[in-house]
Enzyme design. Structure first.
Site, short mmCIF file in Angstrom:
data_model
loop_
_atom_site.label_atom_id
_atom_site.label_comp_id
_atom_site.label_asym_id
_atom_site.label_seq_id
_atom_site.Cartn_x
_atom_site.Cartn_y
_atom_site.Cartn_z
N SER A 188 0.73 -1.18 -0.11
CA SER A 188 0.00 -0.13 -0.02
C SER A 188 1.02 1.31 0.06
CB SER A 188 -0.86 -0.10 1.15
OG SER A 188 -2.03 1.00 1.19
N ASP A 258 -13.38 -19.01 -15.83
CA ASP A 258 -12.24 -19.75 -15.64
C ASP A 258 -11.91 -21.08 -15.83
OD1 ASP A 258 -13.04 -20.05 -13.45
OD2 ASP A 258 -11.70 -18.72 -12.23
N ASP A 262 -15.18 -22.09 -8.73
CA ASP A 262 -14.52 -22.19 -7.51
C ASP A 262 -14.73 -20.70 -6.84
OD1 ASP A 262 -13.36 -20.24 -9.34
OD2 ASP A 262 -11.27 -20.35 -8.75
N ASP A 401 -9.23 -6.00 -4.45
CA ASP A 401 -8.88 -4.61 -3.45
C ASP A 401 -9.71 -3.77 -3.45
OD1 ASP A 401 -7.34 -2.38 -2.28
OD2 ASP A 401 -5.43 -3.49 -2.95
N HIS A 440 -7.19 -5.82 -0.18
CA HIS A 440 -6.27 -5.04 0.14
C HIS A 440 -4.79 -5.47 1.13
CE1 HIS A 440 -3.91 -1.27 -0.12
NE2 HIS A 440 -4.06 -0.86 1.06
#
Length: 507
Positions: A188, A258, A262, A401, A440
Site C-alpha cells: 500500500s 476460468d 471456485d 482490492d 487490500h
C-alpha cells in the site's frame, strides 16, 4: 550479562554457516559503541543503541514469521536544517545470525513506517532492517503536518532513503561489512515508497517488493471518494447488504469464465456483469429487514465499478472490480481520502467533506493532479536506471482490492512495458501478479487464497540466483493457487480438485 553473552558470541567466531547455505554473521563491535553518521543535509538530534532480548510481535504480519529475536536496537532522531522536524529511525541489527542482507520497510495509510510490525519479522529472518516515521506521526493526524514542505518531502520520498543510508552504514559498523544485498518490503503506502526508491534512488535496493502500491497517489486519494460522491449525488446511501448482494451476484455471473465454479473471478477484465440484471432481487439484510434491489441501486453499483468520470463520461481514474468487498463505500468515507481533500486541497482540517457531489469531486481531482501530482504521484514509468543497475521489482495486487484499484497497477505496468520495449524486456526487471479474490494487502475481506507467508523469498531467488518468478504461491480460505505473472491468467485444467493449485494453469 549482556557483555558476557556478546563475548560468547564473539568467541564462537564471527561466521556461522546457516542451514540454507547462507553465511550468517555476528557482530564485531558492541552495540553500545555504535555511532550514527547523519546523511548529508541532516543534523543528528539524538541516537541510542541498546541490546534487546526476546523481542516479539504477537499479531500477524505479512512479512514473514515474527519470532523472539535478540537485536541491537538503534533509535535515531534527525532534523533537516531549520525545519524543526524530528524524524525517527529505528534500525534493528540481529545480535546473531545476520544473513548479510538489509531490509527497508514501509508503512501504510498516513503512517510512514510499521516498526515492530515489520522489523521483528525481518530480524527473525536474519535481516538488518529499518523503519521511519518521516517526522510526522503514527496516528494519522495529518492536520499537524499537511502544510509543511519538509514533512511532505520526508513522507513522500526522503525519510526512507535516509533510513536506508543509515541502516547500511550501521550494518557495516556492527558486522564489519556492508550488506551483500538490499531489499525493500512494503504494501500500500509502503508499496508506493518502494516504487519511489526505484524511481528516485535506484542504487538503494537490489530488489523491491511493492505490494498493492499506492502510486498515482494524487489520483487515488481523490478517486477513492467516488463511491460516496455517487451516493451523495442521489441523496441516499445504499445499504451495504444491497451492495454485498450485487457483489455476490457479480461473482456468480463471472465465476465460470476460468472454467470452474471456485467462487473466484480469475480475470475481472473479462467480466461484463451489469447490476441491472439483478434489479428486483429480494434479500434478507438481517432478522428484521428485507430489501429489494432497485434500478437506482444497480446504477450506483455500476458507476462505482466504472470509476471516477467527468461530466462527459470520460474516465479519470479506475473503480473497484467485480467481486470486491463494498465496506469501504459506506459513509462517512475513507479516512485517507477525506483527510486528503480537507487538508491538502481545502487547506482546512476542520472542513466538512461529507457531502461532496460528483462534479465537485471532479474539480478536486483536477486540483490534486495539478498542484500535487509532481511530488506525490510516484508513477514515473522510466525505471531504466534501476534496470541498468540490475534491480528487480516484484508486485502482487489483489483483483478484489477494496482500497487501491488494481487497474492502477496494471495501468502503470503497461506504461513501463511501452517505455521498456515490450513485455519480454520488462519481465527482466519488473513483474506483477494479479490475485483473484485478494483484498487490500491480504485484508480480512479476501475470499480467495491469501498472500505468501514470506513475500521476499521469490524476490531473493530472482535477485541472487537469477530465478525469475513465473508464479507466486498463495494459500488460504480453503484454496491454493499459483498466481500467474501478468498478463497470464489462471484457467482450470478440466480435472482435479478445483481448490488445489495443481488443477490450474497459466495461459
Amino acid at each position: 550479562m549482556t557483555g558476557y553473552l556478546l563475548g560468547i558470541s564473539l568467541a564462537l567466531g564471527s561466521l556461522v554457516q546457516g542451514c540454507l547455505g547462507t553465511t550468517l554473521l555476528s557482530p564485531i563491535t558492541s552495540c553500545s559503541s555504535l555511532t550514527v553518521t547523519p546523511p548529508d543535509g541532516t543534523t543528528l538530534i539524538n541516537a541510542t543503541a541498546i541490546e534487546r532480548y526476546n523481542v516479539t510481535y504477537s499479531l500477524p504480519t505479512y512479512n514473514g514469521v515474527a519470532g523472539n529475536v535478540n537485536v541491537c536496537d538503534v533509535e535515531v532522531f534527525l532534523t533537516h536544517g531549520d525545519a524543526g522536524d524530528a524524524v525517527r529511525f529505528a534500525i534493528y541489527l540481529p545480535l546473531d545470525g545476520w544473513n548479510g542482507r538489509w531490509q527497508g520497510t514501509g508503512g501504510g495509510g498516513w503512517a510512514a513506517g510499521g516498526f515492530d510490525f515489520e522489523l521483528v519479522a525481518a530480524a527473525t529472518s536474519g535481516y538488518t532492517a529499518g523503519a521511519t516515521d518521516a517526522g510526522v506521526n503514527l496516528e494519522g493526524k495529518t492536520e499537524f503536518w499537511y502544510n509543511s514542505t519538509q514533512l511532505n518531502e520526508n513522507f513522500v520520498y526522503l525519510s526512507f532513503h535516509q533510513m536506508t543510508l543509515i541502516g547500511k552504514d550501521l550494518s557495516e559498523k556492527f558486522y564489519g561489512k556492508r550488506p551483500d544485498y538490499s531489499y525493500w518490503f512494503g504494501c500500500s503506502q509502503g508499496g508506493r515508497q518502494g516504487m519511489s526508491e526505484a524511481q528516485l534512488y535506484p542504487e538503494d535496493y537490489d530488489g523491491i517488493f511493492a505490494g498493492a502500491p499506492a502510486i498515482s497517489w494524487e489520483k487515488v486519494a481523490v478517486a477513492s471518494y467516488w463511491p460516496l460522491a455517487v451516493q451523495n449525488q442521489i441523496g441516499e446511501s445504499i445499504p451495504l447488504c444491497k451492495l454485498d448482494a450485487i457483489q455476490q451476484a457479480s461473482i456468480a455471473a463471472c465465476d465460470l469464465l476460468d472454467g470452474a465454479a471456485d467462487g473466484l473471478i480469475s480475470n475481472p477484465l473479462k467480466c461484463d456483469f451489469n447490476a441491472i440484471e439483478v434489479v428486483g432481487m429480494q434479500l434478507q439484510c438481517d432478522e428484521n429487514t428485507t430489501a429489494t434491489i432497485t434500478e437506482q441501486d444497480a446504477i450506483v453499483w455500476n458507476k462505482i465499478r466504472t470509476g471516477l468520470t467527468d461530466k462527459e463520461g470520460s474516465l479519470l481514474w479506475y473503480g473497484l472490480e467485480p467481486g470486491t468487498y463494498n465496506g469501504a463505500l459506506a459513509t462517512p468515507g475513507f479516512d485517507i481520502t477525506t483527510r486528503w481533500i480537507a487538508d491538502w486541497l481545502l487547506q482546512d482540517p476542520d472542513a466538512d467533506v461529507s457531502n461532496i457531489t460528483e462534479n465537485e469531486l471532479v474539480e478536486f481531482f483536477y486540483q490534486s493532479v495539478s498542484e500535487l501530482g509532481a511530488l506525490w504521484g510516484t508513477d514515473n514509468p522510466d525505471l531504466s536506471a534501476f534496470r541498468e543497475r540490475g534491480g528487480k521489482i516484484m508486485t502482487w495486487h489483489g483483483w478484489a482490492d477494496e482500497i487501491i484499484p488494481p487497474l492502477g497497477t496494471v495501468d502503470y505496468w503497461q506504461r513501463v512495458v511501452e517505455l521498456a520495449g515490450g513485455i519480454e524486456s520488462t519481465d527482466e526487471f519488473y513483474r506483477i501478479f494479479m490475485a483473484p479474490g485478494l483484498g487490500h494487502c491480504g485484508s480480512e475481506n479476501s475470499y480467495g487464497p491469501q498472500i505468501p507467508i514470506d513475500n521476499l523469498a521469490p524476490l531473493v531467488e530472482w535477485v541472487e540466483n537469477g530465478k525469475a518468478p513465473e508464479t507466486i504461491f498463495f494459500s488460504g480460505n480453503g484454496q491454493t493457487r499459483n498466481i500467474c505473472k501478468f498478463p497470464k491468467e489462471l484457467v482450470y485444467c478440466g480435472s482435479g480438485d478445483i481448490s488445489d493449485a495443481a488443477s490450474w494453469e497459466c495461459v
